[in-house]
Design a protein around this motif. Sequence first.
Motif, short mmCIF file in Angstrom:
data_model
loop_
_atom_site.label_atom_id
_atom_site.label_comp_id
_atom_site.label_asym_id
_atom_site.label_seq_id
_atom_site.Cartn_x
_atom_site.Cartn_y
_atom_site.Cartn_z
N ILE A 236 -0.24 -5.03 42.09
CA ILE A 236 0.95 -4.65 41.34
C ILE A 236 1.96 -3.98 42.26
O ILE A 236 1.60 -3.20 43.15
N LEU A 237 3.22 -4.28 42.05
CA LEU A 237 4.30 -3.65 42.82
C LEU A 237 4.51 -2.23 42.30
O LEU A 237 5.02 -2.01 41.20
N THR A 238 4.08 -1.24 43.07
CA THR A 238 4.18 0.15 42.69
C THR A 238 4.23 1.02 43.93
O THR A 238 3.98 0.56 45.04
N ASP A 239 4.55 2.29 43.75
CA ASP A 239 4.59 3.22 44.87
C ASP A 239 3.20 3.67 45.32
O ASP A 239 3.04 4.23 46.39
N ASN A 240 2.20 3.41 44.49
CA ASN A 240 0.83 3.81 44.83
C ASN A 240 0.25 2.83 45.86
O ASN A 240 -0.01 1.67 45.56
N GLN A 241 0.05 3.27 47.08
CA GLN A 241 -0.42 2.40 48.15
C GLN A 241 -1.84 1.92 47.92
O GLN A 241 -2.24 0.86 48.40
N GLN A 242 -2.65 2.69 47.17
CA GLN A 242 -4.03 2.27 46.92
C GLN A 242 -4.08 1.03 46.04
O GLN A 242 -4.96 0.19 46.17
N VAL A 243 -3.11 0.90 45.17
CA VAL A 243 -3.06 -0.28 44.31
C VAL A 243 -2.66 -1.51 45.11
O VAL A 243 -3.15 -2.60 44.89
N ASN A 244 -1.81 -1.32 46.11
CA ASN A 244 -1.30 -2.45 46.90
C ASN A 244 -2.26 -2.91 47.99
O ASN A 244 -1.98 -3.86 48.69
N SER A 245 -3.40 -2.24 48.12
CA SER A 245 -4.28 -2.53 49.25
C SER A 245 -5.09 -3.80 49.06
O SER A 245 -5.71 -4.29 50.01
N ARG A 246 -5.13 -4.37 47.85
CA ARG A 246 -5.93 -5.57 47.61
C ARG A 246 -5.31 -6.77 48.29
O ARG A 246 -4.09 -6.96 48.27
N THR A 247 -6.12 -7.62 48.87
CA THR A 247 -5.62 -8.81 49.55
C THR A 247 -5.28 -9.89 48.53
O THR A 247 -5.83 -9.93 47.43
N THR A 248 -4.35 -10.76 48.90
CA THR A 248 -3.94 -11.84 48.00
C THR A 248 -4.48 -13.19 48.47
O THR A 248 -4.00 -14.23 48.05
N THR A 249 -5.47 -13.17 49.35
CA THR A 249 -6.07 -14.43 49.81
C THR A 249 -7.53 -14.54 49.41
O THR A 249 -8.22 -15.46 49.83
N SER A 250 -8.01 -13.62 48.60
CA SER A 250 -9.41 -13.64 48.18
C SER A 250 -9.65 -14.75 47.17
O SER A 250 -8.81 -15.03 46.31
N THR A 251 -10.82 -15.38 47.25
CA THR A 251 -11.15 -16.45 46.32
C THR A 251 -11.43 -15.92 44.91
O THR A 251 -11.45 -16.69 43.96
N SER A 252 -11.65 -14.62 44.78
CA SER A 252 -11.92 -14.03 43.47
C SER A 252 -10.64 -13.57 42.77
O SER A 252 -10.69 -13.06 41.66
N SER A 253 -9.51 -13.71 43.42
CA SER A 253 -8.24 -13.27 42.83
C SER A 253 -7.84 -14.20 41.70
O SER A 253 -7.84 -15.43 41.85
N ILE A 254 -7.50 -13.61 40.57
CA ILE A 254 -7.04 -14.41 39.42
C ILE A 254 -5.74 -13.82 38.90
O ILE A 254 -5.51 -12.61 38.94
N ALA A 255 -4.89 -14.69 38.42
CA ALA A 255 -3.61 -14.26 37.85
C ALA A 255 -3.73 -14.00 36.36
O ALA A 255 -3.06 -13.13 35.81
N HIS A 256 -4.61 -14.77 35.68
CA HIS A 256 -4.84 -14.60 34.25
C HIS A 256 -6.33 -14.70 33.97
O HIS A 256 -7.08 -15.33 34.72
N HIS A 257 -6.76 -14.08 32.87
CA HIS A 257 -8.17 -14.11 32.50
C HIS A 257 -8.58 -15.44 31.89
O HIS A 257 -9.78 -15.73 31.77
N ARG A 258 -7.61 -16.24 31.48
CA ARG A 258 -7.89 -17.57 30.95
C ARG A 258 -6.96 -18.56 31.64
O ARG A 258 -6.18 -18.19 32.51
N GLY A 259 -7.06 -19.81 31.28
CA GLY A 259 -6.29 -20.85 31.94
C GLY A 259 -4.80 -20.62 31.88
O GLY A 259 -4.26 -20.08 30.91
N VAL A 260 -4.11 -21.04 32.95
CA VAL A 260 -2.65 -20.88 33.03
C VAL A 260 -1.98 -22.05 32.32
O VAL A 260 -2.33 -23.20 32.54
#
Length: 417
Positions: A236-260
């Motif tokens: 998430i785009l926020t001032d909290n750097q801990q939230v921004n630390s997650r990588t966006t190339t992980s195979t477990s990354s999902i944009a929605h909990h169900r189909g897009v």
Amino acid sequence: MNKYRVPSSVNLLRAREYGLENSFIHIEQTRRLANFTLCKYRNLTSYHHSSISTMSLEQSEYRYLLSGGANGHICCHDMFPSNLVVKHPIIFQIDRNSNREHHTNNICSLLWYPNDNGLFITLGLDKKLKIWDTNRVKTADEYEFNNFAYSAHMSSTTNTSIIAIGHENGDLRLIDIRTGSNSHIIHAHNKKGICLVKWFNNNPNLLASAGADGQVLFTDIRSSRKYYMALDRDNILTDNQQVNSRTTTSTSSIAHHRGVKSLEFLPDNSHLLTLGGDNHMYLWNVNNGQRLLVNYGPILTDNIRIITLACAQMKHDRTKSLVYVPFGKSIRIYDILSGERLTTLNGHLLPVSTCIYNRLSIELYTCSDDILVWAAIKKQQEDYELSMKTQERRYETTRSLGQILNRDQWSDDEDEV
């Protein structure tokens, strides 16, 4: 809603005096976008006898509207002129009665060739992709697949010839219609399948694909990698750097909990809107893959497989961006950057699946079991209805006077005796 109000006439005249000659056009466009109403007296010649699954408006003249039905039938309407009262004719139709090369199953995607309405592409659940010659209404080429394909898209940039197709087995297939090659396959998603594919607006080498597992991947077709970015709803785009630390190339990354169910780039290609089966719509930064904290509220998607959103963005002010979202039998209009719901359009009797924005005439086309036209003509329609009522009153008055003047004046001789 305040920022979509029209300034006073005094301010408009003052702007013209200062040399802002385009301000009238910009302000009028802004006013129309937020004040759409149903065009009651603009009808399309009836054709489809089943639900309409998808539509496409060509981008060269913004005039010809393709529509595909659940029974495989295809129709093209001429949307010109955009008068207050008009019935738009059918230019051509493709069905079992008129064309031997018709699709035998539901139409998943309709595409006009970019900047040229001489060709259009259709994809059906009969596992066939067809390229049509518009003038002859005959197929120029055809591709048949072993697996179902639910989405096809072509880049809107010039000198492009590659069609991206998403299959149910997770394969992303690229077809070059100039050479006829269809051997380039990218195994990007898992076996749950690809729901949607969409090219970037400004780059013919970058595309986004959305899976039934909720993943949204960005792929560079020039690279050997399957994808270079995966959207993560927790990034998430926020001032909290801990939230921004997650990588966006992980195979477990999902944009929605169900189909897009929907992918839609904003016209300036800076952001991406996604709508999922989890009834959430998210706004993403295309450059870094971060999700913006914009709350649109729950958006019901019913049982529609693919939903097409329509985005409109003001060239003179990027903060004035609207999205038209099918919501059951209605269409909701949201301010993209704030998430504010401006208004709701009602008129359909069945769930809406597709919204198409005509930026030339500033109109909206939506479909369910029929196709409706929306525009900012509320005042014109009220004036037209008032004039029709006035004419009816005059006709009734004239008819009544005529009956009185022509009434029989004779009497029976027996009554006079």
